[in-house]
Design an enzyme around this catalytic site. Structure first.
Site, PDB file in Angstrom:
ATOM      1  N   GLY A  12       0.768  -1.504  -0.383  1.00 53.62           N
ATOM      2  CA  GLY A  12       0.128  -0.208   0.303  1.00 53.62           C
ATOM      3  C   GLY A  12       0.590   1.412  -0.034  1.00 53.62           C
ATOM      4  O   GLY A  12       0.266   2.459   1.037  1.00 53.62           O
ATOM      5  N   THR A  13       2.447   1.335  -0.498  1.00 56.14           N
ATOM      6  CA  THR A  13       2.558   3.076  -1.006  1.00 56.14           C
ATOM      7  C   THR A  13       2.458   3.054  -1.906  1.00 56.14           C
ATOM      8  O   THR A  13       1.771   4.747  -1.334  1.00 56.14           O
ATOM      9  CB  THR A  13       4.064   2.795  -1.005  1.00 56.14           C
ATOM     10  OG1 THR A  13       4.542   1.513  -2.371  1.00 56.14           O
ATOM     11  CG2 THR A  13       4.656   1.238  -0.150  1.00 56.14           C
ATOM     12  N   ASN A  14       1.411   3.027  -2.511  1.00 53.67           N
ATOM     13  CA  ASN A  14       0.464   4.203  -3.177  1.00 53.67           C
ATOM     14  C   ASN A  14      -0.376   4.376  -2.944  1.00 53.67           C
ATOM     15  O   ASN A  14      -1.107   6.099  -2.818  1.00 53.67           O
ATOM     16  CB  ASN A  14       0.217   3.156  -4.857  1.00 53.67           C
ATOM     17  CG  ASN A  14       1.528   3.111  -6.094  1.00 53.67           C
ATOM     18  OD1 ASN A  14       1.558   3.726  -6.115  1.00 53.67           O
ATOM     19  ND2 ASN A  14       1.431   2.048  -6.046  1.00 53.67           N
ATOM     20  N   LYS A  64     -15.989 -12.805 -10.117  1.00 54.95           N
ATOM     21  CA  LYS A  64     -17.075 -12.817 -10.166  1.00 54.95           C
ATOM     22  C   LYS A  64     -17.626 -12.146  -8.864  1.00 54.95           C
ATOM     23  O   LYS A  64     -17.649 -10.929  -9.246  1.00 54.95           O
ATOM     24  CB  LYS A  64     -18.485 -13.336 -11.069  1.00 54.95           C
ATOM     25  CG  LYS A  64     -19.698 -12.960 -11.233  1.00 54.95           C
ATOM     26  CD  LYS A  64     -19.926 -12.959 -12.190  1.00 54.95           C
ATOM     27  CE  LYS A  64     -21.164 -12.677 -12.630  1.00 54.95           C
ATOM     28  NZ  LYS A  64     -21.703 -11.085 -11.897  1.00 54.95           N
ATOM     29  N   LEU A  87      -4.886  -7.487  -6.830  1.00 50.72           N
ATOM     30  CA  LEU A  87      -4.735  -8.331  -7.662  1.00 50.72           C
ATOM     31  C   LEU A  87      -5.601  -9.332  -8.092  1.00 50.72           C
ATOM     32  O   LEU A  87      -5.649  -9.795  -9.980  1.00 50.72           O
ATOM     33  CB  LEU A  87      -3.543  -9.023  -6.896  1.00 50.72           C
ATOM     34  CG  LEU A  87      -2.335  -8.441  -7.196  1.00 50.72           C
ATOM     35  CD1 LEU A  87      -1.390  -9.016  -6.098  1.00 50.72           C
ATOM     36  CD2 LEU A  87      -1.932  -7.372  -7.593  1.00 50.72           C
ATOM     37  N   ASN A 104      -6.399   2.456 -12.341  1.00 46.24           N
ATOM     38  CA  ASN A 104      -5.441   1.542 -12.341  1.00 46.24           C
ATOM     39  C   ASN A 104      -3.348   1.722 -12.217  1.00 46.24           C
ATOM     40  O   ASN A 104      -3.525   2.513 -13.581  1.00 46.24           O
ATOM     41  CB  ASN A 104      -5.192  -0.139 -12.671  1.00 46.24           C
ATOM     42  CG  ASN A 104      -4.657  -1.279 -12.526  1.00 46.24           C
ATOM     43  OD1 ASN A 104      -4.470  -1.214 -11.127  1.00 46.24           O
ATOM     44  ND2 ASN A 104      -3.461  -1.737 -14.155  1.00 46.24           N
ATOM     45  N   HIS A 106       0.239   0.423 -13.107  1.00 44.58           N
ATOM     46  CA  HIS A 106       0.782  -0.912 -14.050  1.00 44.58           C
ATOM     47  C   HIS A 106       1.879  -0.505 -13.664  1.00 44.58           C
ATOM     48  O   HIS A 106       2.205   0.639 -14.197  1.00 44.58           O
ATOM     49  CB  HIS A 106      -0.423  -0.939 -15.377  1.00 44.58           C
ATOM     50  CG  HIS A 106       0.712  -2.151 -15.364  1.00 44.58           C
ATOM     51  ND1 HIS A 106       0.515  -4.357 -15.286  1.00 44.58           N
ATOM     52  CD2 HIS A 106       1.775  -3.262 -16.434  1.00 44.58           C
ATOM     53  CE1 HIS A 106       1.084  -4.667 -15.180  1.00 44.58           C
ATOM     54  NE2 HIS A 106       2.569  -4.017 -16.611  1.00 44.58           N
ATOM     55  N   ASP A 147      -5.861  -4.861 -18.260  1.00 37.38           N
ATOM     56  CA  ASP A 147      -4.789  -3.647 -18.151  1.00 37.38           C
ATOM     57  C   ASP A 147      -4.910  -3.352 -20.063  1.00 37.38           C
ATOM     58  O   ASP A 147      -3.691  -2.278 -20.309  1.00 37.38           O
ATOM     59  CB  ASP A 147      -2.779  -3.833 -18.762  1.00 37.38           C
ATOM     60  CG  ASP A 147      -3.241  -4.847 -17.229  1.00 37.38           C
ATOM     61  OD1 ASP A 147      -3.699  -3.829 -16.502  1.00 37.38           O
ATOM     62  OD2 ASP A 147      -1.853  -5.462 -17.149  1.00 37.38           O
ATOM     63  N   GLU A 176       5.002   5.349  -9.772  1.00 36.30           N
ATOM     64  CA  GLU A 176       3.855   5.549  -9.598  1.00 36.30           C
ATOM     65  C   GLU A 176       3.260   6.271  -8.729  1.00 36.30           C
ATOM     66  O   GLU A 176       2.108   6.579  -9.462  1.00 36.30           O
ATOM     67  CB  GLU A 176       3.507   3.791  -8.901  1.00 36.30           C
ATOM     68  CG  GLU A 176       4.313   2.723 -10.134  1.00 36.30           C
ATOM     69  CD  GLU A 176       4.012   1.405  -9.128  1.00 36.30           C
ATOM     70  OE1 GLU A 176       2.901   0.740  -8.617  1.00 36.30           O
ATOM     71  OE2 GLU A 176       5.089   0.516  -9.795  1.00 36.30           O
TER      72      GLU A 176
HETATM   73  C1  GAR Z   1       2.495  -1.434  -7.865  1.00 37.83           C
HETATM   74  O1  GAR Z   1       3.994  -1.366  -7.692  1.00 37.83           O
HETATM   75  C2  GAR Z   1       1.834  -1.499  -8.912  1.00 37.83           C
HETATM   76  O2  GAR Z   1       2.043  -1.096  -9.955  1.00 37.83           O
HETATM   77  C3  GAR Z   1       1.392  -2.877  -8.688  1.00 37.83           C
HETATM   78  O3  GAR Z   1       1.459  -3.485  -7.531  1.00 37.83           O
HETATM   79  C4  GAR Z   1       2.780  -2.708  -6.723  1.00 37.83           C
HETATM   80  C5  GAR Z   1       1.245  -2.442  -5.432  1.00 37.83           C
HETATM   81  O4  GAR Z   1       2.670  -1.878  -4.636  1.00 37.83           O
HETATM   82  N1  GAR Z   1       0.576  -3.138  -9.737  1.00 37.83           N
HETATM   83  C6  GAR Z   1       0.472  -4.680 -10.699  1.00 37.83           C
HETATM   84  O5  GAR Z   1       1.544  -4.861 -10.626  1.00 37.83           O
HETATM   85  C7  GAR Z   1      -0.833  -4.356 -10.791  1.00 37.83           C
HETATM   86  N2  GAR Z   1      -1.058  -4.960 -12.426  1.00 37.83           N
HETATM   87  P1  GAR Z   1       1.458  -0.262  -3.162  1.00 37.83           P
HETATM   88  O6  GAR Z   1       0.880  -1.918  -2.875  1.00 37.83           O
HETATM   89  O7  GAR Z   1       3.259  -0.422  -2.519  1.00 37.83           O
HETATM   90  O8  GAR Z   1       0.894  -0.029  -3.654  1.00 37.83           O
END
Ligand code: GAR
Length: 206
Positions: A12-14, A64, A87, A104, A106, A147, A176
């Site tokens: 969850g850094t984003n 689903k 995911l 999203n 990516h 994607d 990101e």
């Molecule tokens: C991120 O790098 C994001 O781009 C990736 O998961 C990571 C989550 O990081 N997502 C994918 O690969 C989706 N296809 P975070 O939990 O530190 O935000």
């Protein structure tokens, strides 16, 4: 106030960067809830530490019903769904009800190194294996494919000959955080127009 739900599966850094951007008044939004499909996702702790409502959805459900359960939680309550390292693949009614309202992040320059099964560190391993000199990240709208939705923002980063997947992942992750917050800002300020596959951001020459 523009309302968002953030969906996560991991650290969850984003999510943290979105929270911080709200707290410093850069984003004029509120996070109504954080939903995870992994019980031990550290992002859930980050949400709780900021008094954000959290939900865990067991992945034993089919894809689903994960989507339907999310829809039950958020329907009528949010303006935008942000997939920040989520995911599970969304499908069904939620995609119709939230058309052009799900984004999203990516960790590659789509259409490279994306699609089913391409997530997290695997993306960077493939980029290094292929020998690309540039990688990066993409924020895009979510449609029925994996994607494949219209691209909102991309940011490139260099790939060096001595890079490991982990080093590249860290370099991409920094970008990101920035582009995900930028995309939320543009959408929440009504600056985004979608014309076919193309996304136009007013106030930016693009
Ligand atoms: C991120 O790098 C994001 O781009 C990736 O998961 C990571 C989550 O990081 N997502 C994918 O690969 C989706 N296809 P975070 O939990 O530190 O935000």
């Amino acid at each position: 106030m523009f309302k968002i739900a953030v969906l996560i599966s991991g650290g969850g850094t984003n999510l943290q960067y979105i929270i911080d951007s709200i707290n410093r008044n850069y984003l004029n939004c509120s996070i109504e809830c954080v939903i995870s499909d992994r019980k031990d996702a550290y992002g859930l702790e980050r949400a709780k530490n900021n008094d954000i409502d959290t939900h865990y959805i067991d992945r034993k459900y089919t894809e689903k019903s994960v989507s339907d359960r999310i829809l039950e939680i958020i329907d009528g309550k949010v303006d935008l769904i942000v997939l920040a390292g989520f995911l599970s693949i969304l499908e069904g009614e939620i995609l119709r009800k939230f058309k052009n309202k799900i984004i999203n992040i990516h960790p590659s320059l789509i259409p490279s190194f994306c699609g089913k099964g391409m997530y997290g560190i695997k993306v960077h391993e493939k980029a290094i294996e292929y020998g690309v000199k540039v990688s990066g990240c993409t924020v895009h709208f979510v449609d029925e494919g994996t994607d494949t939705g219209p691209i909102i923002i991309q940011k490139a980063v260099p790939v060096y000959s001595y890079d490991t997947a982990e080093k590249l992942q860290a370099r991409v992750l920094e970008e990101e955080h920035n582009i995900l917050v930028e995309a939320i800002k543009y959408i929440s300020e009504g600056k985004i127009e979608i014309i076919g596959r193309k996304v136009k951001i007013s106030s930016i020459c693009n």
